[in-house]
Design an enzyme around this catalytic site. Structure first.
Site, PDB file in Angstrom:
ATOM      1  N   SER A 108     -12.081  37.336 -54.760  1.00 12.64           N
ATOM      2  CA  SER A 108     -11.550  35.995 -54.513  1.00 12.64           C
ATOM      3  C   SER A 108     -11.953  35.098 -55.671  1.00 12.64           C
ATOM      4  CB  SER A 108     -12.150  35.470 -53.215  1.00 12.64           C
ATOM      5  OG  SER A 108     -11.989  34.077 -53.134  1.00 12.64           O
ATOM      6  N   SER A 109     -11.133  34.072 -55.942  1.00 11.29           N
ATOM      7  CA  SER A 109     -11.428  33.201 -57.090  1.00 11.29           C
ATOM      8  C   SER A 109     -12.722  32.401 -56.902  1.00 11.29           C
ATOM      9  CB  SER A 109     -10.258  32.248 -57.350  1.00 11.29           C
ATOM     10  OG  SER A 109      -9.981  31.471 -56.215  1.00 11.29           O
ATOM     11  N   CYS A 110     -13.265  32.364 -55.674  1.00  8.04           N
ATOM     12  CA  CYS A 110     -14.517  31.627 -55.450  1.00  8.04           C
ATOM     13  C   CYS A 110     -15.731  32.356 -56.009  1.00  8.04           C
ATOM     14  CB  CYS A 110     -14.713  31.306 -53.982  1.00  8.04           C
ATOM     15  SG  CYS A 110     -15.047  32.754 -52.986  1.00  8.04           S
ATOM     16  N   TYR A 137     -20.312  34.164 -49.120  1.00 10.26           N
ATOM     17  CA  TYR A 137     -19.099  34.990 -49.247  1.00 10.26           C
ATOM     18  C   TYR A 137     -18.913  35.423 -50.703  1.00 10.26           C
ATOM     19  CZ  TYR A 137     -14.062  36.053 -49.205  1.00 10.26           C
ATOM     20  OH  TYR A 137     -12.836  36.665 -49.343  1.00 10.26           O
ATOM     21  N   LYS A 141     -18.754  39.174 -52.350  1.00  6.52           N
ATOM     22  CA  LYS A 141     -17.610  39.662 -53.133  1.00  6.52           C
ATOM     23  C   LYS A 141     -18.047  40.093 -54.544  1.00  6.52           C
ATOM     24  CE  LYS A 141     -14.172  39.636 -50.325  1.00  6.52           C
ATOM     25  NZ  LYS A 141     -13.489  40.902 -50.010  1.00  6.52           N
ATOM     26  N   HIS A 180      -7.705  28.608 -43.510  1.00  8.73           N
ATOM     27  CA  HIS A 180      -7.606  27.968 -44.818  1.00  8.73           C
ATOM     28  C   HIS A 180      -6.702  26.735 -44.698  1.00  8.73           C
ATOM     29  CE1 HIS A 180      -8.878  32.040 -46.146  1.00  8.73           C
ATOM     30  NE2 HIS A 180      -9.598  31.315 -46.970  1.00  8.73           N
TER      31      HIS A 180
HETATM   32  O1  GFB Z   1      -8.394  26.416 -47.927  1.00  8.73           O
HETATM   33  P1  GFB Z   1      -9.746  25.849 -47.774  1.00  8.73           P
HETATM   34  O2  GFB Z   1     -10.328  25.882 -46.396  1.00  8.73           O
HETATM   35  O3  GFB Z   1     -10.750  26.624 -48.708  1.00  8.73           O
HETATM   36  O4  GFB Z   1      -9.754  24.320 -48.227  1.00  8.73           O
HETATM   37  P2  GFB Z   1     -11.355  26.579 -50.195  1.00  8.73           P
HETATM   38  C1  GFB Z   1      -9.177  23.886 -49.417  1.00  8.73           C
HETATM   39  C2  GFB Z   1      -9.260  22.374 -49.530  1.00  8.73           C
HETATM   40  O5  GFB Z   1      -8.411  21.781 -48.531  1.00  8.73           O
HETATM   41  C3  GFB Z   1     -10.656  21.770 -49.305  1.00  8.73           C
HETATM   42  C4  GFB Z   1      -9.117  20.737 -47.874  1.00  8.73           C
HETATM   43  O6  GFB Z   1     -10.857  20.727 -50.236  1.00  8.73           O
HETATM   44  C5  GFB Z   1     -10.563  21.223 -47.882  1.00  8.73           C
HETATM   45  O7  GFB Z   1     -11.460  20.153 -47.644  1.00  8.73           O
HETATM   46  N1  GFB Z   1      -8.536  20.532 -46.527  1.00  8.73           N
HETATM   47  C6  GFB Z   1      -7.902  19.393 -46.118  1.00  8.73           C
HETATM   48  C7  GFB Z   1      -8.571  21.370 -45.491  1.00  8.73           C
HETATM   49  N2  GFB Z   1      -7.557  19.491 -44.838  1.00  8.73           N
HETATM   50  C8  GFB Z   1      -7.953  20.713 -44.418  1.00  8.73           C
HETATM   51  C9  GFB Z   1      -7.851  21.381 -43.161  1.00  8.73           C
HETATM   52  O8  GFB Z   1      -7.336  20.875 -42.167  1.00  8.73           O
HETATM   53  N3  GFB Z   1      -8.351  22.648 -43.098  1.00  8.73           N
HETATM   54  C10 GFB Z   1      -8.928  23.260 -44.179  1.00  8.73           C
HETATM   55  N4  GFB Z   1      -9.380  24.509 -44.065  1.00  8.73           N
HETATM   56  N5  GFB Z   1      -9.057  22.616 -45.388  1.00  8.73           N
HETATM   57  C11 GFB Z   1     -12.251  28.856 -49.337  1.00  8.73           C
HETATM   58  C12 GFB Z   1     -13.575  29.509 -49.556  1.00  8.73           C
HETATM   59  O9  GFB Z   1     -12.402  27.699 -50.089  1.00  8.73           O
HETATM   60  O10 GFB Z   1     -11.130  29.538 -49.845  1.00  8.73           O
HETATM   61  C13 GFB Z   1     -13.555  30.967 -49.563  1.00  8.73           C
HETATM   62  O11 GFB Z   1     -14.519  28.929 -48.675  1.00  8.73           O
HETATM   63  C14 GFB Z   1     -12.351  31.586 -50.221  1.00  8.73           C
HETATM   64  O12 GFB Z   1     -14.717  31.462 -50.104  1.00  8.73           O
HETATM   65  C15 GFB Z   1     -11.083  30.908 -49.840  1.00  8.73           C
HETATM   66  O13 GFB Z   1     -12.480  31.624 -51.629  1.00  8.73           O
HETATM   67  C16 GFB Z   1      -9.868  31.389 -50.618  1.00  8.73           C
HETATM   68  O14 GFB Z   1     -10.344  26.905 -51.237  1.00  8.73           O
HETATM   69  O15 GFB Z   1     -12.109  25.315 -50.430  1.00  8.73           O
END
Ligand code: GFB
Length: 310
Positions: A108-110, A137, A141, A180
């Protein structure tokens, strides 16, 4: 890969595994092996070892993992590191012992340092500190990637690893606490459109972070392509090559879903990494690029969501 090759897709019910399965079937691979979590618990070493000895797969797509959005990563830190380490160790070691011809590991890109220059080149790995919300995580990875690399060096295996950007598509998780951002936006806007009591829609963070989104069927095609063409002991990025801010993404999803009500941002929720745009030059040089635009991919995902309500 030969069309009759025995191919094991681990995690075939998940977002990524189900797309890899669809792609393999569409391309005429007719000897694909799958097991549900109930049939084979990948965190159990003996069960995995026995499965590989009995089934002797030729190729393995290691697409089983505990995954989730920013909040799930942040709050279930123990489960994210434990389950992912166990699954990777068991799959990679059993694949080595059973003489698997080739394995593809999904990262994953993280895994890249949170403050690395953009776009993220493969060689930036381990050059700085990780993003705190998903450090467990990411560590798991990175360990998986290093497992593959180390087994290749010591045992001469052909275990490749690929690093996708943020993914979305059909069969995703739409649970609002663990999903996500993209499935969360689709669900929040859709439900608020149908029920004005759910307005305003509350989104997390500031909306300023940027993310790169790839439709999962494109990712699956890239994985099959790399399984056939890529044999290097260095990870390879898979992405679109461009990103979008979360606020812009919210506007796009709002338009597709047809939600016209208010939106507020909950600043108590984390933003996570500000940007994680992948450098995909190595993938492009091999002759692969994504086919699905973000807008078309979201439309297809929304249509699927409406037909498969949670
Ligand atoms: O997709 P996401 O949960 O994961 O969140 P990451 C991306 C961005 O969207 C963050 C915002 O800045 C969140 O604060 N966001 C806004 C929201 N509203 C929402 C919402 O209702 N739900 C969610 N989930 N986010 C994960 C990693 O990071 O992505 C993992 O924790 C992994 O390790 C994965 O790499 C692909 O991109 O921030």
């Amino acid at each position: 890969m030969e069309k009759e090759a025995k191919i094991y897709v681990a995690g075939h019910r998940g977002l990524v595994g189900s797309a890899i399965l669809r792609t393999l079937q569409a391309q005429g691979f007719h000897n694909v092996l799958t097991r549900t979590r109930h049939e084979l618990d990948l965190t159990q070493q003996l069960a995995v070892k026995q499965f590989f000895y009995e089934q002797k797969p030729d190729y393995v797509f290691s697409s089983a993992a505990k995954v989730g959005g920013i909040w799930a990563n942040h709050t279930q830190r123990g489960a994210f590191i434990y389950e992912n380490l166990m699954i990777e160790c068991n799959l990679v070691h059993a694949a080595y012992q059973a003489g698997v011809k080739k394995l593809l590991f999904l990262g994953s890109s993280c895994i890249y340092p949170r403050d690395a220059p953009q776009p993220l080149k493969e060689e930036y790995l381990l050059s700085g500190k990780l993003e705190a919300t998903n450090e467990p995580y990411a560590i798991a990875k990175i360990a998986g990637l290093k497992l593959c690399e180390s087994y290749n060096i010591q045992y001469g295996t052909n275990f490749i690893s690929v690093m996708p950007c943020n993914l979305y598509g059909t069969h995703d998780n739409f649970d609002l606490t663990s999903s996500h951002v993209l499935p969360a936006l689709i669900r929040k806007f859709h439900e608020a459109k149908l029920n004005p009591k759910l307005q305003p829609v509350v989104l997390w963070g500031t909306g300023t972070p940027r993310r790169e989104f790839l439709y999962v069927d494109d990712l699956a095609q890239a994985c099959v392509f790399l399984m056939e063409k890529y044999n290097e002991n260095q990870t390879i990025n898979i992405g679109m090559g461009h990103d979008i801010s979360i606020a812009e993404l919210a506007q796009l999803v709002q338009k597709i879903v047809g939600y016209q009500g208010p939106v507020v941002w909950d600043h108590t929720k984390p933003d996570g990494t500000m940007q994680k745009l992948l450098d995909i030059s190595r993938l492009l040089a091999l002759g692969w690029n994504a086919q699905t635009t973000l807008e078309n991919g979201i439309r297809q995902t929304y249509q699927w969501y409406c037909q498969n309500p949670k």
